[in-house]
Scaffold this active site. Sequence first.
Site, PDB file in Angstrom:
ATOM      1  N   ASP A  49       0.977  -1.275   0.344  1.00  0.00           N
ATOM      2  CA  ASP A  49       0.259   0.222  -0.087  1.00  0.00           C
ATOM      3  C   ASP A  49       0.752   1.289  -0.065  1.00  0.00           C
ATOM      4  OD1 ASP A  49       1.033  -0.008   2.537  1.00  0.00           O
ATOM      5  OD2 ASP A  49      -0.858   0.237   3.431  1.00  0.00           O
ATOM      6  N   SER A  50       2.428   2.034   0.075  1.00  0.00           N
ATOM      7  CA  SER A  50       3.107   2.092   0.145  1.00  0.00           C
ATOM      8  C   SER A  50       3.027   2.576  -1.780  1.00  0.00           C
ATOM      9  CB  SER A  50       4.555   1.427   0.135  1.00  0.00           C
ATOM     10  OG  SER A  50       4.665   0.385  -0.274  1.00  0.00           O
ATOM     11  N   ASP A  88      -1.450  -6.337  -0.120  1.00  0.00           N
ATOM     12  CA  ASP A  88      -1.451  -5.287   1.364  1.00  0.00           C
ATOM     13  C   ASP A  88      -3.120  -4.842   1.430  1.00  0.00           C
ATOM     14  OD1 ASP A  88       0.367  -4.871   2.818  1.00  0.00           O
ATOM     15  OD2 ASP A  88       1.279  -2.850   1.726  1.00  0.00           O
ATOM     16  N   LYS A 118      -1.815  -9.150   2.831  1.00  0.00           N
ATOM     17  CA  LYS A 118      -0.669  -9.235   4.248  1.00  0.00           C
ATOM     18  C   LYS A 118      -1.489  -8.329   4.914  1.00  0.00           C
ATOM     19  CE  LYS A 118       2.810  -5.752   3.795  1.00  0.00           C
ATOM     20  NZ  LYS A 118       2.653  -4.378   4.954  1.00  0.00           N
ATOM     21  N   GLU A 120      -1.654  -5.617   8.549  1.00  0.00           N
ATOM     22  CA  GLU A 120      -0.768  -4.948   9.618  1.00  0.00           C
ATOM     23  C   GLU A 120      -1.756  -5.713  11.200  1.00  0.00           C
ATOM     24  OE1 GLU A 120       0.210  -0.465   8.875  1.00  0.00           O
ATOM     25  OE2 GLU A 120       0.770  -1.127   6.793  1.00  0.00           O
ATOM     26  N   GLU A 186       9.246  -4.356  10.239  1.00  0.00           N
ATOM     27  CA  GLU A 186       9.477  -3.376   9.980  1.00  0.00           C
ATOM     28  C   GLU A 186      10.456  -1.911  11.133  1.00  0.00           C
ATOM     29  OE1 GLU A 186       7.638  -0.517   7.216  1.00  0.00           O
ATOM     30  OE2 GLU A 186       8.192   0.642   7.384  1.00  0.00           O
TER      31      GLU A 186
HETATM   32  O1  KIV Z   1       3.642  -1.379   1.580  1.00  0.00           O
HETATM   33  C1  KIV Z   1       4.402  -1.342   1.336  1.00  0.00           C
HETATM   34  O2  KIV Z   1       5.621  -0.777   0.835  1.00  0.00           O
HETATM   35  C2  KIV Z   1       5.464  -2.143   2.737  1.00  0.00           C
HETATM   36  C3  KIV Z   1       6.920  -3.174   3.147  1.00  0.00           C
HETATM   37  C4  KIV Z   1       7.506  -1.302   3.398  1.00  0.00           C
HETATM   38  C5  KIV Z   1       6.638  -3.676   3.571  1.00  0.00           C
HETATM   39  O3  KIV Z   1       4.696  -3.159   3.779  1.00  0.00           O
END
Ligand code: KIV
Length: 321
Positions: A49-50, A88, A118, A120, A186
Amino acid sequence: MSATARKTAPLPDDIRAMKGGTPIVSLTAYTTPMAQMMDAQCDFVLVGDSVGMVLHGLPSTLGVTMDMMEMHGKAVARGLTSAMMVIDMPFGSYEEGREQAFRNAARLMAETGAGAVKLEGGVAMADTIAFLVARGIPVMAHIGLTPQSINTLGGYKVQGRGDAGAALMADARAVAQAGAFAVVLEKVPETLANDITHAIDIPTIGIGASAGCDGQILVVDDMLGLFTAIKAKFVKRYAELGELRAMTRAWHRAGEPIGVVPTMGAHHDGHLSLVARAKDMSDRVIVTIFVNPKQFNTPEDLENYPRTEHEDARKLGRFAV
Ligand code: KIV
């Protein structure tokens, strides 16, 4: 098995089985061309989600939506053949309850073909992780600095220092116990990352969390110098493509012809004569070095290919490119 030797994508259980063995290699990708470049190098590629900050200019990951993740997930899937895709779950798509999490995780997996999601959170998400795993959705957990909680964490700071280390250890144990097949750590101090890696039986994937983790992940645009809004200290920059982009834009605007000589390094007289020719034809010359895995028939050939960047740079010095 190394990523370059593999022909088909690993399953989450294969990633789990890499615990304590060959380091797990992973990067983020958000587009088809980037995924194609990462595919042969990575065990898994994360549609992070970055993407919201890196490609959409959002101030944090909080504004990322399910639609955005679905669109980027589909794009990345088109570029992968041998790496597993993890996607994510965006902020607000799973925290409300396990049924909501299942609905959205199932949508992401069905629409994009991702091998896993994934999310959090540690202890607080353990019940949700167990619920998803019991219903066929492999989950990678993400603890430590969890960017979706940036407003309660108070900034992109190292997590788990001092007494907070025990809580992070509890998070790691909880997600492993709940059935996550791997966990991203992280921005966690090195000793704690090492302790967690030894304490749990699933792989730890570090980002700013020491080489002692079972694998590493980086945001690819950070690594290539394409995303410069935040410069994490732990990121090794392999290129400064953002600067290069700014430079070439200025040359274009000034009407200066640009010559590009693409190479795989290990420069010899043949390369240098091309550079000399480009210098004759253009005001500006860029020489690129990219050891392209697609040019090699076997992983051994790729591994044995000479990498002589310093010597190459010295040879190019006289051309002022
Ligand atoms: O969103 C992302 O790119 C991430 C990485 C920093 C692990 O979660």
